[in-house]
Design an enzyme around this catalytic site. Sequence first.
Site, PDB file in Angstrom:
ATOM      1  N   SER A 178     -24.000  11.723  40.913  1.00  0.00           N
ATOM      2  CA  SER A 178     -25.217  10.945  40.657  1.00  0.00           C
ATOM      3  C   SER A 178     -24.883   9.632  39.972  1.00  0.00           C
ATOM      4  O   SER A 178     -23.913   9.539  39.211  1.00  0.00           O
ATOM      5  CB  SER A 178     -26.160  11.754  39.766  1.00  0.00           C
ATOM      6  OG  SER A 178     -27.193  10.955  39.243  1.00  0.00           O
ATOM      7  N   TYR A 195     -28.746  16.816  32.949  1.00  0.00           N
ATOM      8  CA  TYR A 195     -28.439  16.754  34.393  1.00  0.00           C
ATOM      9  C   TYR A 195     -27.283  15.795  34.648  1.00  0.00           C
ATOM     10  O   TYR A 195     -26.297  16.136  35.303  1.00  0.00           O
ATOM     11  CB  TYR A 195     -29.681  16.307  35.175  1.00  0.00           C
ATOM     12  CG  TYR A 195     -29.364  15.788  36.550  1.00  0.00           C
ATOM     13  CD1 TYR A 195     -29.021  16.657  37.581  1.00  0.00           C
ATOM     14  CD2 TYR A 195     -29.379  14.420  36.826  1.00  0.00           C
ATOM     15  CE1 TYR A 195     -28.711  16.182  38.841  1.00  0.00           C
ATOM     16  CE2 TYR A 195     -29.082  13.939  38.083  1.00  0.00           C
ATOM     17  CZ  TYR A 195     -28.740  14.816  39.091  1.00  0.00           C
ATOM     18  OH  TYR A 195     -28.419  14.343  40.330  1.00  0.00           O
ATOM     19  N   LYS A 255     -23.063  16.323  35.909  1.00  0.00           N
ATOM     20  CA  LYS A 255     -22.366  15.585  36.970  1.00  0.00           C
ATOM     21  C   LYS A 255     -21.103  14.919  36.427  1.00  0.00           C
ATOM     22  O   LYS A 255     -20.049  14.913  37.076  1.00  0.00           O
ATOM     23  CB  LYS A 255     -23.305  14.545  37.584  1.00  0.00           C
ATOM     24  CG  LYS A 255     -24.541  15.116  38.256  1.00  0.00           C
ATOM     25  CD  LYS A 255     -24.202  16.024  39.422  1.00  0.00           C
ATOM     26  CE  LYS A 255     -25.436  16.459  40.189  1.00  0.00           C
ATOM     27  NZ  LYS A 255     -25.105  17.381  41.297  1.00  0.00           N
TER      28      LYS A 255
END
Length: 336
Positions: free
Chosen positions: A125, A150, A154
């Site tokens: 991301s 989140y 990543k």
Amino acid sequence: MSVLVTGGAGYIGSHTVVELLNNNMEVIMIDDFSNSKPQVLENIKKITGKDFKFYEIDYSNRKELEKVFKENPDIDGVINFAGFKAVGESVQKPIDYYINNVSGALVLLDTMKKYNVKKFVFSSSATVYGEENEIPYVETMKTGGTTNPYGTTKLFIEQILKDIYKSDNSWDIAILRYFNPIGSHESGLIGEEPQGIPNNLMPYIVRVACGKLKELSIFGNDYPTKDGTGVRDYIHVVDLAKGHVKAIEKLNKERSGLYIYNLGTGIGYSVLDIVNTFEKVTNQKVPYKIVERREGDIAEFYANAEKAKNELGWIAEKSLEDMCRDSWNYIVKNLT
């Protein structure tokens, strides 16, 4: 080429499976339907006219995952879509995100190593660039300073992949840094359909437009952007899916490398740009209200995608109008 796709019934996974099958690749899919529906499998077959193997398992279940590899010794590479993906939810449920995204990826990678499958495409991301870098983001920029769990998952997995490659450079790894995928397949058979109340912008907009939800909440209108709302690089999910095909093809042709690519359009659109374009294209009204900023969000980001163009021969071809039209088409055919 035979490709294992984890989370293949999900939004990005299903569109990528379609493109893999359309490019005459064999697909083995796993999914636990935690954020997808079984009907997606039949719809993929309708779109492509092709079949594929499917296992209903959690990719972090080592015993079940090993069964997949044992029964499919011809697996050449893996594309991992099994991570949880909602920024806001990750702030509320960080443990869930670290367990599923990081621990699950480690189980997958360890199982790949055991069965000597060393071609891996990871869905990362743009959030790994953090807040300090200048816009547009390029792959050579420093990563870190993520603003939500989140994004941190990543970042952690990217570092794990770099460490794996450093320890054993017979791996072939492509890290694809997504920007903001929206839209749906033009057939209207597959699209973004999260369980419960959507966390992402476009699924919420279409549900407001069709009357399923009352109004859209826009998180902040005091950002230092052209209209005060957050700016993102929105990319059509079909363009994104085609980027994965290009990546796995590269890993199949070239030996021993770790590659990082931005997949975006290079254009920043604000939340109000999306709302206004959607209303124009669909003739549907989207009532909205301005609420406080959401924790973990940043003002703007968009891609420099020249590396993907030069090395993969990939560019995003679809417009914002296409993204809005195809998103609405999916809703009209499935939820109205």
